[in-house]
Design an enzyme around this catalytic site. Structure first.
Site, PDB file in Angstrom:
ATOM      1  N   ASP A  29      50.988  30.778  47.085  1.00  0.00           N
ATOM      2  CA  ASP A  29      49.561  31.119  47.064  1.00  0.00           C
ATOM      3  C   ASP A  29      49.105  31.247  48.511  1.00  0.00           C
ATOM      4  O   ASP A  29      49.591  30.511  49.378  1.00  0.00           O
ATOM      5  CB  ASP A  29      48.763  30.006  46.346  1.00  0.00           C
ATOM      6  CG  ASP A  29      47.459  30.526  45.763  1.00  0.00           C
ATOM      7  OD1 ASP A  29      46.619  31.006  46.548  1.00  0.00           O
ATOM      8  OD2 ASP A  29      47.293  30.465  44.539  1.00  0.00           O
ATOM      9  N   TYR A 147      39.911  47.990  41.533  1.00  0.00           N
ATOM     10  CA  TYR A 147      40.600  46.816  40.977  1.00  0.00           C
ATOM     11  C   TYR A 147      41.409  47.222  39.750  1.00  0.00           C
ATOM     12  O   TYR A 147      42.620  46.968  39.663  1.00  0.00           O
ATOM     13  CB  TYR A 147      39.572  45.726  40.611  1.00  0.00           C
ATOM     14  CG  TYR A 147      40.110  44.728  39.628  1.00  0.00           C
ATOM     15  CD1 TYR A 147      41.151  43.874  39.977  1.00  0.00           C
ATOM     16  CD2 TYR A 147      39.600  44.650  38.324  1.00  0.00           C
ATOM     17  CE1 TYR A 147      41.674  42.973  39.058  1.00  0.00           C
ATOM     18  CE2 TYR A 147      40.112  43.763  37.407  1.00  0.00           C
ATOM     19  CZ  TYR A 147      41.150  42.927  37.778  1.00  0.00           C
ATOM     20  OH  TYR A 147      41.668  42.053  36.862  1.00  0.00           O
ATOM     21  N   TYR A 175      44.589  40.736  30.102  1.00  0.00           N
ATOM     22  CA  TYR A 175      43.583  39.731  29.757  1.00  0.00           C
ATOM     23  C   TYR A 175      42.257  40.427  29.486  1.00  0.00           C
ATOM     24  O   TYR A 175      41.850  41.314  30.224  1.00  0.00           O
ATOM     25  CB  TYR A 175      43.287  38.764  30.907  1.00  0.00           C
ATOM     26  CG  TYR A 175      44.458  38.155  31.615  1.00  0.00           C
ATOM     27  CD1 TYR A 175      45.634  37.830  30.960  1.00  0.00           C
ATOM     28  CD2 TYR A 175      44.354  37.870  32.972  1.00  0.00           C
ATOM     29  CE1 TYR A 175      46.684  37.241  31.638  1.00  0.00           C
ATOM     30  CE2 TYR A 175      45.390  37.274  33.663  1.00  0.00           C
ATOM     31  CZ  TYR A 175      46.566  36.972  32.985  1.00  0.00           C
ATOM     32  OH  TYR A 175      47.587  36.387  33.670  1.00  0.00           O
ATOM     33  N   ASN A 177      38.451  38.529  28.897  1.00  0.00           N
ATOM     34  CA  ASN A 177      37.718  37.715  29.884  1.00  0.00           C
ATOM     35  C   ASN A 177      38.154  36.254  29.802  1.00  0.00           C
ATOM     36  O   ASN A 177      37.616  35.502  28.982  1.00  0.00           O
ATOM     37  CB  ASN A 177      36.208  37.841  29.668  1.00  0.00           C
ATOM     38  CG  ASN A 177      35.677  39.189  30.090  1.00  0.00           C
ATOM     39  OD1 ASN A 177      36.167  40.207  29.627  1.00  0.00           O
ATOM     40  ND2 ASN A 177      34.710  39.212  30.979  1.00  0.00           N
ATOM     41  N   LEU A 198      30.379  35.954  35.017  1.00  0.00           N
ATOM     42  CA  LEU A 198      29.290  35.364  34.241  1.00  0.00           C
ATOM     43  C   LEU A 198      29.431  33.850  34.052  1.00  0.00           C
ATOM     44  O   LEU A 198      28.491  33.092  34.334  1.00  0.00           O
ATOM     45  CB  LEU A 198      29.223  36.053  32.870  1.00  0.00           C
ATOM     46  CG  LEU A 198      28.146  35.508  31.932  1.00  0.00           C
ATOM     47  CD1 LEU A 198      26.757  35.762  32.496  1.00  0.00           C
ATOM     48  CD2 LEU A 198      28.280  36.155  30.544  1.00  0.00           C
TER      49      LEU A 198
HETATM   50  C1  UD1 Z   1      35.694  41.835  35.039  1.00  0.00           C
HETATM   51  C2  UD1 Z   1      36.801  42.793  34.721  1.00  0.00           C
HETATM   52  C3  UD1 Z   1      38.000  42.047  34.229  1.00  0.00           C
HETATM   53  C4  UD1 Z   1      38.380  40.965  35.199  1.00  0.00           C
HETATM   54  C5  UD1 Z   1      37.210  40.024  35.321  1.00  0.00           C
HETATM   55  C6  UD1 Z   1      37.557  38.871  36.256  1.00  0.00           C
HETATM   56  C7  UD1 Z   1      35.989  44.969  33.943  1.00  0.00           C
HETATM   57  C8  UD1 Z   1      35.436  45.748  32.829  1.00  0.00           C
HETATM   58  N1  UD1 Z   1      36.317  43.702  33.693  1.00  0.00           N
HETATM   59  O1  UD1 Z   1      35.204  41.400  33.800  1.00  0.00           O
HETATM   60  O2  UD1 Z   1      39.078  42.922  34.076  1.00  0.00           O
HETATM   61  O3  UD1 Z   1      39.509  40.283  34.722  1.00  0.00           O
HETATM   62  O4  UD1 Z   1      36.108  40.753  35.838  1.00  0.00           O
HETATM   63  O5  UD1 Z   1      37.169  39.099  37.551  1.00  0.00           O
HETATM   64  O6  UD1 Z   1      36.129  45.479  35.010  1.00  0.00           O
HETATM   65  N2  UD1 Z   1      27.081  39.356  33.996  1.00  0.00           N
HETATM   66  C9  UD1 Z   1      25.735  39.113  34.136  1.00  0.00           C
HETATM   67  N3  UD1 Z   1      25.317  38.354  35.199  1.00  0.00           N
HETATM   68  C10 UD1 Z   1      26.180  37.837  36.121  1.00  0.00           C
HETATM   69  C11 UD1 Z   1      27.567  38.096  35.970  1.00  0.00           C
HETATM   70  C12 UD1 Z   1      27.989  38.869  34.917  1.00  0.00           C
HETATM   71  O7  UD1 Z   1      24.919  39.561  33.326  1.00  0.00           O
HETATM   72  O8  UD1 Z   1      25.740  37.169  37.063  1.00  0.00           O
HETATM   73  C13 UD1 Z   1      27.537  40.150  32.853  1.00  0.00           C
HETATM   74  C14 UD1 Z   1      28.296  41.387  33.260  1.00  0.00           C
HETATM   75  O9  UD1 Z   1      27.451  42.461  33.451  1.00  0.00           O
HETATM   76  C15 UD1 Z   1      29.230  41.568  32.058  1.00  0.00           C
HETATM   77  C16 UD1 Z   1      29.460  40.146  31.556  1.00  0.00           C
HETATM   78  O10 UD1 Z   1      28.423  39.362  32.110  1.00  0.00           O
HETATM   79  O11 UD1 Z   1      28.577  42.280  31.054  1.00  0.00           O
HETATM   80  C17 UD1 Z   1      30.792  39.576  32.010  1.00  0.00           C
HETATM   81  O12 UD1 Z   1      30.903  39.783  33.402  1.00  0.00           O
HETATM   82  P1  UD1 Z   1      32.078  39.159  34.263  1.00  0.00           P
HETATM   83  O13 UD1 Z   1      32.235  37.729  33.946  1.00  0.00           O
HETATM   84  O14 UD1 Z   1      31.837  39.545  35.683  1.00  0.00           O
HETATM   85  O15 UD1 Z   1      33.383  39.864  33.722  1.00  0.00           O
HETATM   86  P2  UD1 Z   1      33.697  41.418  33.484  1.00  0.00           P
HETATM   87  O16 UD1 Z   1      32.953  42.275  34.431  1.00  0.00           O
HETATM   88  O17 UD1 Z   1      33.566  41.679  32.039  1.00  0.00           O
END
Ligand code: UD1
Length: 345
Positions: A29, A147, A175, A177, A198
């Site tokens: 790592d 990415y 994967y 999420n 999120l």
């Molecule tokens: C992204 C990637 C995924 C990657 C993951 C880990 C895509 C589609 N997916 O997932 O391949 O493994 O990141 O880094 O590219 N959200 C909010 N507020 C926030 C953060 C997120 O509303 O502060 C929403 C986002 O808009 C999304 C959902 O929560 O709809 C999940 O977001 P997030 O946890 O960042 O994961 P993904 O974008 O789905």
């Protein structure tokens, strides 16, 4: 077993799973989005020591080769890489260099040392905006950011290597999420800086480290207007990796599997579940969509269930309970925890 990115979110939980099942584990790592402080915790949970830990950049061929010289590695789980969608659009060169260049450096070392078994961390983001409903592995790839494109390029390289060289066995795990934490509260997701994702963001709002959640987009064509994802407990995800290790020999070449629950949850459903698990209110504002986000990504994970009998055993309530426990036990993440000595090159 060599785990690249073994101090990271997936990697650290995987190390526990492998140690628990009797594997000798070697970790490499560079701690660019992780910390050596995680490894004593891995060992504490498992009650066993990691065989060796090397601080190195996956692109450093000499350092990597020295690890293979020193240890009889039979297989590699490749979790090391950059994974944030937003930053990848600003730093495409870094993403291609680390994710594609890192993979080819690893393959070079594996090849030179006669190691031909690899589990590759891939992602549902390669499907891009594929539309609604569960997506199976035949869904055409259409990555929409560097990415996702870098991970997809990695899959293509591996598929071609397997096509030409029949001694290779590669299992690509896409994967959805991965979220949650080890039930002990000792391991979890501790991103450097403000979280992009999120679940860690929601956890930090609940504990008071962040003021309010920004919900990106309230106008998606989904039930409540917020984006829908398939949230998989990290413990289920790592169990799938461990099971994968028993299936290299099932068929020659490369095989690809989705890892997900098969059930979509909206952002507001996640907020409600986390509120319930933590007993805290999660204040939020609905703000414009995040560039590059899609409305819905849900797995059809029936192939892995059929071939290996793997099915997720945990649900969103388990995810939130465990993520909240980690947040409470570690309000400032791993900062300040004891370090494990690592070997340097
Ligand atoms: C992204 C990637 C995924 C990657 C993951 C880990 C895509 C589609 N997916 O997932 O391949 O493994 O990141 O880094 O590219 N959200 C909010 N507020 C926030 C953060 C997120 O509303 O502060 C929403 C986002 O808009 C999304 C959902 O929560 O709809 C999940 O977001 P997030 O946890 O960042 O994961 P993904 O974008 O789905």
């Amino acid at each position: 077993m060599l785990v690249t990115g073994g101090a990271g979110f997936i990697g650290s939980h995987l190390c526990v799973e492998l140690l628990d099942h009797g594997y000798e584990v070697i970790v490499v790592d560079d701690y660019s989005n992780s910390t050596p402080q995680v490894l004593p915790r891995v060992e504490r949970i498992a009650g066993r020591f990691v065989g060796a830990v090397y601080e190195l950049d996956i692109r450093d061929r000499r350092a990597l080769s020295a690890v293979f010289d020193r240890h009889a590695v039979d297989a590699v789980v490749h979790c090391a890489g950059l994974k944030a969608v937003g930053p990848s659009t600003r730093m495409p060169v870094e993403y291609y260099d680390t994710n594609v260049g890192g993979l080819t450096a690893l393959l070079r070392s594996m090849h030179d040392h006669g190691v031909h078994q690899l589990v590759y961390s891939s992602t549902c983001s390669i499907y891009g905006d594929a539309g609604r409903g569960p997506l199976d592995e035949d869904t055409p790839a259409q990555p929409t950011n560097p990415y996702a494109a870098s991970k997809w390029l990695g899959e293509q390289i591996l598929a071609d290597v397997c096509l030409r060289r029949h001694e290779y066995a590669v299992l690509c795990l896409r994967y959805f999420n991965p979220v949650g934490a080890h039930p002990s509260g000792l391991l979890g997701e501790d991103p450097a800086g403000d979280p992009d994702n999120l679940m860690p963001y929601v956890a930090q709002v609940a504990i008071g480290r962040q003021e309010r959640l920004r919900v990106f987009g309230g106008d998606y064509p989904t039930g409540d207007g917020t984006a829908v994802r398939d949230y998989l407990h990290v413990m289920d995800a790592v169990e799938a990796h461990r099971i994968a290790l028993d299936h290299f020999a099932d068929a020659p070449g490369m095989r690809v599997y989705n890892l997900g629950v098969g059930r979509g949850r909206s952002v507001l459903e996640v907020v409600a579940a986390f509120s319930e698990a933590s007993g805290r209110t999660i204040p939020y504002d609905i703000v414009p969509r995040r560039p590059g986000d899609v409305a819905e990504l849900v797995a059809d994970a029936s192939a892995v269930a059929f071939d290996w009998g793997w099915r997720p055993r945990r649900d969103l309530a388990d995810v939130c309970r465990d993520a909240w426990r980690f947040q409470q036990v570690n309000p400032h993440g791993y900062a300040g925890a004891a370090r494990r000595p690592t070997q340097k090159h």
